[in-house]
Motif scaffolding. Structure first.
Motif, mmCIF file in Angstrom:
data_model
loop_
_atom_site.group_PDB
_atom_site.id
_atom_site.type_symbol
_atom_site.label_atom_id
_atom_site.label_comp_id
_atom_site.label_asym_id
_atom_site.label_seq_id
_atom_site.Cartn_x
_atom_site.Cartn_y
_atom_site.Cartn_z
ATOM 1 N N ASP A 97 0.699 -1.417 0.193
ATOM 2 C CA ASP A 97 -0.288 0.109 0.058
ATOM 3 C C ASP A 97 0.848 0.948 0.388
ATOM 4 O O ASP A 97 1.604 1.237 0.584
ATOM 5 C CB ASP A 97 -0.997 0.038 1.031
ATOM 6 C CG ASP A 97 -0.328 0.432 2.557
ATOM 7 O OD1 ASP A 97 0.971 0.361 3.271
ATOM 8 O OD2 ASP A 97 -0.875 -0.291 3.539
ATOM 9 N N GLY A 98 0.221 2.141 -0.362
ATOM 10 C CA GLY A 98 0.472 4.106 -0.202
ATOM 11 C C GLY A 98 1.490 4.047 1.162
ATOM 12 O O GLY A 98 3.159 4.447 0.675
ATOM 13 N N THR A 99 1.117 3.731 1.952
ATOM 14 C CA THR A 99 2.100 4.121 3.437
ATOM 15 C C THR A 99 2.987 3.808 3.623
ATOM 16 O O THR A 99 4.582 3.777 3.764
ATOM 17 C CB THR A 99 0.713 4.119 4.474
ATOM 18 O OG1 THR A 99 0.076 4.369 4.771
ATOM 19 C CG2 THR A 99 1.937 3.714 5.633
#
Length: 186
Positions: A97-99
């Motif tokens: 994911d982006g995080t």
């Protein structure tokens, strides 16, 4: 170029902002931890703060071989550690994911920047014992008193607990190889 003053100011600002965000990131864990262990909770932002201070000292024409050494060993260790843990969960979960990408980039940058600035550090191997004490005591506190950074879940805690001090020792050996046996004169 790496010692160009405008570039150093940019590096200072980015690391300062990243450090502030890192302490914010650890806010809940620090709130849940006994106050006297809080120095050992935010490993990565503490490391990036050390590098931020080192860069500021360079900009001010000052040096601290102790801070330079602590900055190098902690940023290497926690930069690599975070990337390794994130990759472990990616591999197990099959989800990126982006995080996680942001954490990989920022922590990877922590490790890379201190190696890039190895040429400018003025510490020698004689001060590495302080870095060894810091890293290994932090590992002890993290896994004996269970204040290591919060993980997605506990599936890999035993592996991480084993590999963390191994990583500390490998970082210390790597830095010992990079640094001279005695201080260079300027």
């Amino acid at each position: 170029m790496l010692m160009n003053r405008p570039f150093l100011w940019l590096l200072f600002v980015f690391n300062l902002l990243g450090s502030i965000y890192g302490f914010y990131w650890y806010g809940n864990q620090m709130a849940d931890t006994e106050w006297y262990w809080n120095l050992f909770v935010p490993d990565s932002p503490t490391s990036s703060t050390l590098f931020t201070i080192v860069v500021l000292l360079w900009l001010l024409g000052r040096r601290s071989r102790w801070l330079e050494m602590l900055s190098m060993v902690t940023n290497l260790k926690y930069g690599i550690w975070a990337c390794g843990v994130i990759i472990t969960y990616w591999n197990a979960n099959g989800i990126v994911d982006g995080t996680d990408l942001m954490l990989m980039l920022s922590h990877g940058a922590m490790a890379v920047e201190v190696v890039l600035y190895n040429f400018n550090y003025k510490f020698d191997r004689s001060v590495l014992w302080i870095g060894a004490c810091w890293l290994l005591f932090n590992d002890f506190v993290d896994y004996v008193y269970d204040i290591h950074p919060w993980l997605q879940d506990e599936r890999f805690t035993a592996y991480i607990q084993f590999w963390t001090p191994v990583l500390s020792l490998l970082v210390l050996v790597f830095v010992a190889v990079l640094r001279p046996a005695t201080a260079r004169s300027k």
